[in-house]
Design an enzyme around this catalytic site. Structure first.
Site, PDB file in Angstrom:
ATOM      1  N   HIS A 166      38.863  35.264  43.628  1.00  0.00           N
ATOM      2  CA  HIS A 166      38.838  35.774  45.051  1.00  0.00           C
ATOM      3  C   HIS A 166      38.041  35.225  46.025  1.00  0.00           C
ATOM      4  O   HIS A 166      37.167  34.240  45.573  1.00  0.00           O
ATOM      5  CB  HIS A 166      38.334  37.326  45.304  1.00  0.00           C
ATOM      6  CG  HIS A 166      37.047  37.272  44.768  1.00  0.00           C
ATOM      7  ND1 HIS A 166      35.767  37.059  45.583  1.00  0.00           N
ATOM      8  CD2 HIS A 166      36.266  37.976  43.568  1.00  0.00           C
ATOM      9  CE1 HIS A 166      34.744  37.214  44.754  1.00  0.00           C
ATOM     10  NE2 HIS A 166      35.003  37.768  43.903  1.00  0.00           N
ATOM     11  N   ASP A 209      35.115  35.681  39.010  1.00  0.00           N
ATOM     12  CA  ASP A 209      34.294  34.610  38.700  1.00  0.00           C
ATOM     13  C   ASP A 209      33.993  34.745  37.069  1.00  0.00           C
ATOM     14  O   ASP A 209      34.188  33.836  36.204  1.00  0.00           O
ATOM     15  CB  ASP A 209      32.826  34.346  39.286  1.00  0.00           C
ATOM     16  CG  ASP A 209      32.217  35.700  39.448  1.00  0.00           C
ATOM     17  OD1 ASP A 209      32.559  36.675  38.892  1.00  0.00           O
ATOM     18  OD2 ASP A 209      31.190  35.584  40.411  1.00  0.00           O
TER      19      ASP A 209
END
Length: 473
Positions: free
Chosen positions: A78, A337
């Site tokens: 993101h 992540d």
């Protein structure tokens, strides 16, 4: 006091850390003998701040002359966001300590003189949310990335078919996918030609997931993860320096860590941060190491099960690569992540030769998290179709592109543009551990990643929105 250069935060996000860009030949003008990558703040921000390209090996980002890109599989983190909800209280506590001390004394001089006119940048209820203001806003970054990939890979879409995209079911990840899609397709076309498939983050998804869960735990790695942030003496030095300037301040090293954390996040919504130069390069290097170590043990090669977690995605992409180009040759995926670092671990393209230590900065390590998964970071796998050449006979090759830098697969880069022959890549992937077995996926949960073959072409989720923050939708 040695300070880090802040001018870099006004550089283009596309080339903030690339020494040689775009051109296939070197400039004939006088070549600079100075390289400033080591002074780029975005290389020390613990991947809490804006996206920055990976430092490349100098390999051209464009495909080799004898090759064309026939298939693309991307997974993207993101975009830039506000601090996480569990970080907010600690940041505010440290900031309140500073503000109350300066207000009580009226001493707006020294390193914190700017606070007389500075305001906190997180609107109410915005923790966790994607940022939407400033040159490094997460939503802007995702949109621009989509536009860039339309220019680079648009030839792989016929302009007529509905193209599925795949996102983990988390609001900021969904918004990143939507903004990327609008950038790739164009605002109007996105609504009718994209089909956003939202994949649950539930553990019960088993192997059919962008956010897979391992049901086994590396106790040593988990103990290290639980101790974040780790103490490094350079943060004590920063606390002592500030305490000496402001009577009664009494900052400790954890306060300093949280103020540095806040500094990085501020760039996600503003053009610059006065806080950056409050701390020295030595202190930022230590801050970066804290985050390198965190990812290394929590979701990277320091955890014995992360290769297996990452192998789930890598094995599924191999199936797509072996099937080859079809009516759908673009696979755009969006996650977090900690879902991308296991993939990097499985590929082995950043695994260091020695484990990172918590109490000492590791210089020269391959595991630099800013080069692996910055905000908006992405791993793009290309299937190249190459003609016969002196390097290799004609055939399919695989190329890995991490944050817009080509990263050769260790031990397999004898193809054009340092790519790997698909047959050799297949052998490498088949040697990875099995996610379902190693992570003890319950037999009642899905045993395979299947959503790339079993997707919806409905457009009904293309504009699914939650509350972004502060009442903004």
């Amino acid at each position: 006091m040695q300070q880090i250069r802040t001018g870099i935060v006004c550089l283009s996000l596309v080339s903030a850390a690339t020494a040689i860009t775009g051109s296939s030949v070197f400039s004939e003008s006088l070549i600079s003998q100075q390289v400033f990558d080591g002074e780029n703040f975005l290389k020390y921000d613990g991947v809490r701040g804006p996206y920055v390209d990976r430092v490349s090996y100098g390999i051209s980002r464009d495909p080799p002359a004898q090759c064309t890109v026939g298939q693309v599989i991307m997974v993207k983190r993101h975009g830039e966001r506000y601090p996480a909800s569990d970080e907010g209280p600690s940041i505010e506590q440290a900031l309140n300590k500073v503000n109350s001390t300066l207000a009580r004394s009226g001493n707006y001089t020294g390193d914190l003189a700017f606070l007389k006119n500075w305001t906190y940048f997180v609107p109410s209820d915005c923790y966790e949310a994607e940022t939407y203001t400033g040159p490094y806003a997460g939503l802007t970054d995702a949109y621009n990335h989509g536009k860039d990939y339309r220019s680079r890979y648009g030839h792989l879409w016929d302009g007529k078919s509905i193209l599925p995209m795949f996102t983990a079911d988390f609001q900021r990840v969904i918004e990143t996918a939507q903004e990327f899609g609008e950038g790739f397709f164009g605002n109007d076309t996105y609504s009718i030609k994209a089909a956003l498939n939202i994949i649950s983050e539930s553990d019960s998804q088993g192997a059919d997931s962008l956010t897979p869960t391992c049901h086994r735990q590396d106790d040593n790695a988990q103990n290290i993860c639980n101790d974040l942030p780790y103490h490094l003496p350079q943060l004590d030095v920063a606390a002592d320096r500030l305490n000496s300037q402001y009577h009664g301040l009494n900052l400790n090293w954890t306060n300093v860590y949280n103020l540095m954390l806040m500094s990085a996040y501020e760039l996600n919504t503003r053009p610059t941060s006065d806080w950056i130069n409050v701390f020295t390069i030595d202190e930022w290097v230590s801050f970066a190491h804290i985050w390198n170590t965190n990812f290394y043990y929590c979701s990277g090669p320091g955890n014995e099960y992360m290769r297996a977690v990452g192998s789930l995605y890598v094995n599924a992409t191999l199936s797509l690569l072996r099937e080859g180009p079809s009516s759908n040759s673009l696979f755009f995926n969006f996650a977090h992540d900690s879902n991308i670092t296991p993939i990097i671990t499985a590929l082995g393209i950043a695994t260091p030769s020695e484990n990172l230590t918590v109490d000492q900065v590791a210089f020269g390590t391959r595991w630099n998290i800013h080069d692996i998964v910055p905000m908006g970071g992405r791993l793009t796998i290309e299937r190249l179709n190459c003609a016969d050449s002196a390097l290799a006979p004609a055939g399919p090759f695989v190329r890995l592109v991490l944050n817009e830098a080509v990263v050769p697969l260790q031990g397999c880069h004898n193809g054009p543009g340092y790519s790997c022959p698909l047959d050799n890549y297949t052998s490498f992937v088949q040697g990875l551990p099995n996610f379902v077995t190693e992570c003890e996926v319950p037999s009642s949960d899905p045993q395979y990643l299947n959503f790339w073959w079993n997707y919806t072409t409905s457009t009904e989720s293309n504009f699914v929105k939650g509350t972004r923050c502060n009442g903004l939708a």
